[in-house]
Design an enzyme around this catalytic site. Structure first.
Site, PDB file in Angstrom:
ATOM      1  N   ASP A 170       0.836  -1.203   0.000  1.00 53.21           N
ATOM      2  CA  ASP A 170       0.000   0.000   0.000  1.00 53.21           C
ATOM      3  C   ASP A 170       0.875   1.259   0.000  1.00 53.21           C
ATOM      4  O   ASP A 170       2.099   1.172   0.154  1.00 53.21           O
ATOM      5  CB  ASP A 170      -0.924  -0.034   1.232  1.00 53.21           C
ATOM      6  N   ASP A 231     -10.707   2.842  -3.537  1.00 51.75           N
ATOM      7  CA  ASP A 231     -11.131   1.539  -3.030  1.00 51.75           C
ATOM      8  C   ASP A 231     -12.558   1.188  -3.457  1.00 51.75           C
ATOM      9  O   ASP A 231     -13.445   2.038  -3.435  1.00 51.75           O
ATOM     10  CB  ASP A 231     -11.120   1.528  -1.488  1.00 51.75           C
TER      11      ASP A 231
HETATM   12  C1  GLA Z   1      -6.071   1.400   1.379  1.00 50.09           C
HETATM   13  C2  GLA Z   1      -6.134   0.384   0.250  1.00 50.09           C
HETATM   14  C3  GLA Z   1      -7.199  -0.654   0.561  1.00 50.09           C
HETATM   15  C4  GLA Z   1      -6.886  -1.333   1.885  1.00 50.09           C
HETATM   16  C5  GLA Z   1      -6.741  -0.302   2.990  1.00 50.09           C
HETATM   17  C6  GLA Z   1      -6.210  -0.930   4.265  1.00 50.09           C
HETATM   18  O1  GLA Z   1      -7.218   2.167   1.470  1.00 50.09           O
HETATM   19  O2  GLA Z   1      -6.398   1.029  -0.972  1.00 50.09           O
HETATM   20  O3  GLA Z   1      -7.287  -1.596  -0.488  1.00 50.09           O
HETATM   21  O4  GLA Z   1      -5.703  -2.091   1.744  1.00 50.09           O
HETATM   22  O5  GLA Z   1      -5.836   0.741   2.617  1.00 50.09           O
HETATM   23  O6  GLA Z   1      -6.022  -0.016   5.284  1.00 50.09           O
END
Ligand code: GLA
Length: 420
Positions: A170, A231
């Protein structure tokens, strides 16, 4: 429509076929050379469904713990998921203890993962599956656990020692765009140096976009897949936004995808709460067209037979996993109906028609066969099978013919056109 007979192809049609073969056989940009993800990764990832639930006292069945992953591993093996290709069982954020150990290594939360990740990996491997884990290029993970900045080598080595097979990396809490780029590259090299085969799943472009346009050719040399956009949520609004982003950026991102490196529009949320049946069909069909990693985020302990059948649909999975590895694109949008297409191996094509009109009932849409595949999808004729919303052989169509389909609101009709 006509019945198949022996057809002698005239010379110019043969030439067109040859041209199609050549056109679609060009390799994309150079991929990360780790021999992995030759087709999009398939598996399960905890984030969208289970998020950062660390309260195993109150919610023992849905907190992020080794028990959750062991249960999912069992089901992936026993309920047919592994057999159709879902192989990677992936841990997302919130698996870690709040501090590194005395030797500077990341460690799992001892209460929620009492056996440790190595034992969990052994268990997952004993089921014939692979284990994915999560870390972050910056100072902290998005949920505030220890980040890998300044620890890339030791973290890569720890994951390899544990027997991890995929890393989702990430991009939160990175203090500059330079650190972001360098960090993603350094982790890729560090994983490579471990000598273990570890799929490298990046979010590099997503975190680059606010600063500058990502260099996808370069990203492809370091990552096996990469998130471009926000997301996914368990809602139609979210799936729609991802599709809209993808089509409006397709000139930039489609050609860069290919064996070894894929655009990642985020998890499949099929089998949860937010999508209607037609919307689930749309997500499955379009993720196949987009050559997207198929990472489900749902609860395999309580999934409806209908959602399970959709996620395990072998014909749709075959489109997603087509060995030619060309990502599909939106061909046109007319009157709230989108037509997407994807070239497949053996001169076949996948075509998806999405009805984005959210008022009224099912709509009829007629496409001229000659407009598909840059005119080359069906020369001189082809066999058309509807795969979604249910499988139905439609028969042989000529290049000059039209095809009429009926599409539910927010639903999709997915077709496969096979050369004869
Ligand atoms: C980000 C990523 C997600 C997930 C969260 C976890 O938002 O884009 O896919 O992994 O972090 O905290």
């Amino acid at each position: 429509m006509k019945l198949k007979g022996e057809v002698q192809l005239p010379g110019f049609l043969l030439a067109l076929r040859f041209l199609a073969l050549v056109l679609w056989s060009f390799p994309g940009a150079r991929a990360l050379n780790n021999g992995l993800a030759m087709t999009p990764t398939m598996g399960w990832l905890h984030w969208e469904r289970f998020m950062c639930n660390v309260d195993c006292q109150e919610e023992p069945d849905s907190c992020i713990s080794e028990k959750l992953f062991m249960q999912m591993a069992e089901l992936m093996e026993s309920d047919g998921w592994k057999d159709v290709g879902y192989e990677y069982l992936c841990i997302d954020d919130c698996w870690m203890a709040p501090k590194r150990d005395s030797e500077g290594r990341l460690q799992a939360d001892p209460k929620r993962f009492p056996s440790g990740i190595r034992r969990l990996a052994d268990y997952v491997h004993s089921k014939g599956l692979k284990l994915g884990i999560y870390a972050d290029v910056g100072n902290k993970t998005c949920a505030g656990f220890p980040g890998s900045f300044g620890h890339y080598d030791i973290d890569a080595k720890t994951f390899a020692d544990w027997g991890v097979d995929l890393l989702k990396f990430d991009g939160c809490y990175c203090d500059s765009v330079e650190h972001l780029e360098k960090g993603y590259k350094r982790m890729s090299l560090a994983l490579n140096r471990t000598g273990r085969s570890i799929v490298y799943s990046c979010e590099w472009p997503l975190y680059m976009w606010p600063f500058r346009k990502p260099n996808y050719t370069e990203i492809r040399q370091y990552c096996n897949h990469w998130r471009n956009f926000e997301d996914v949520y368990d809602s139609w609004q979210s799936v729609k936004r991802i599709l809209a982003w993808t089509s409006s950026n397709q000139k930039r991102i489609v050609d860069v995808a290919g064996p070894g490196g894929w655009n990642d529009p985020d998890m499949l949320v099929i089998g949860n709460f937010g999508l209607s049946w037609d919307q689930q069909v749309t997500q499955m069909a379009l993720w196949a067209i987009m050559a997207a990693p198929l990472l489900m985020s749902n609860d395999l302990r309580e999934i409806s037979p209908q959602a399970k059948a959709l996620l395990q649909d072998k014909d749709v999975i075959a489109i997603n996993q087509d060995p030619l590895g060309k990502q599909g694109y939106r061909l046109r949008k007319e009157d709230n109906i989108e037509v997407w297409e994807r070239p497949l191996s053996d001169l076949a094509w996948a075509v998806a028609m999405v009805n984005l009109q959210e008022i009224g009932g099912p709509r009829f849409h007629t496409i001229s066969i000659a407009s598909l595949g840059q005119g080359l999808a069906c020369i001189p004729d082809c066999m058309i099978t509807q795969l979604l919303p249910e499988k139905r052989k439609l028969g042989f169509y000529q290049w000059t013919s039209d095809l009429k389909t009926k599409i539910n609101p927010t639903g999709t009709v997915l077709l496969r056109l096979a050369a004869t």
